[in-house]
Scaffold this active site. Structure first.
Site, PDB file in Angstrom:
ATOM      1  N   GLN A  93       0.842  -1.198   0.000  1.00 44.98           N
ATOM      2  CA  GLN A  93       0.000   0.000   0.000  1.00 44.98           C
ATOM      3  C   GLN A  93       0.878   1.248   0.000  1.00 44.98           C
ATOM      4  OE1 GLN A  93      -2.858   0.295   3.235  1.00 44.98           O
ATOM      5  NE2 GLN A  93      -3.913   2.025   2.273  1.00 44.98           N
ATOM      6  N   HIS A  99      -8.496   1.723  -0.845  1.00 44.03           N
ATOM      7  CA  HIS A  99      -8.857   1.624  -2.263  1.00 44.03           C
ATOM      8  C   HIS A  99      -8.816   0.177  -2.716  1.00 44.03           C
ATOM      9  CE1 HIS A  99      -4.530   2.369  -1.923  1.00 44.03           C
ATOM     10  NE2 HIS A  99      -4.367   1.587  -2.990  1.00 44.03           N
TER      11      HIS A  99
END
Ligand code: AMP
Length: 113
Positions: A93, A99
């Site tokens: 990430q 997301h």
């Protein structure tokens, strides 16, 4: 939570190729696509990572999954696509606004890297 790249996209402070939006979420094309379809789907609520979500986010998280399927189908990849949520730096990430990657349009191997 401090402002991230994705909250700037939600606020239209920086441009993005938006493919879907409703009151809860926004979807736009990844700037460095890893497949013919590579869309990022984000909640408008700034949850840093999925492990930070709370029981009150249950409806929102379900909404994201539902919309991911609809978006992939609308893009023409409803029969084969992959959803990825990286949680934390060691999992890859880089943007700390939750997301979901929606990938499709090429053969997707398993296990992932
Ligand atoms: P992750 O590594 O899971 O945090 O994913 C972050 C993603 O955001 C990467 O796939 C990047 O290519 C993508 N990204 C970074 N900046 C932008 C941007 N301005 N517009 C669209 N996607 C972006």
């Amino acid at each position: 939570m401090s402002e991230t790249l994705f909250s700037k996209i939600i606020n239209r402070d920086i441009p993005a190729d938006i493919v879907y939006e409703d009151e809860q979420c926004l979807a736009f094309r990844d700037i460095a696509p890893q497949a013919p379809m590579h869309i990022l789907l984000i909640p408008k609520k700034p949850i840093p990572k999925v492990a930070d979500s709370e029981p009150t986010d249950q409806m929102l998280l379900g909404h994201l999954l539902l919309k991911a399927g609809e978006i992939a189908t609308a893009e023409g990849y409803g029969d084969a696509f992959r959803l990825i949520v990286n949680n934390g730096e060691k999992a890859g990430q880089t943007v700390f606004h939750l997301h979901m990657h929606i990938l499709g349009g090429r053969e997707l191997t398993w296990p992932p890297g």
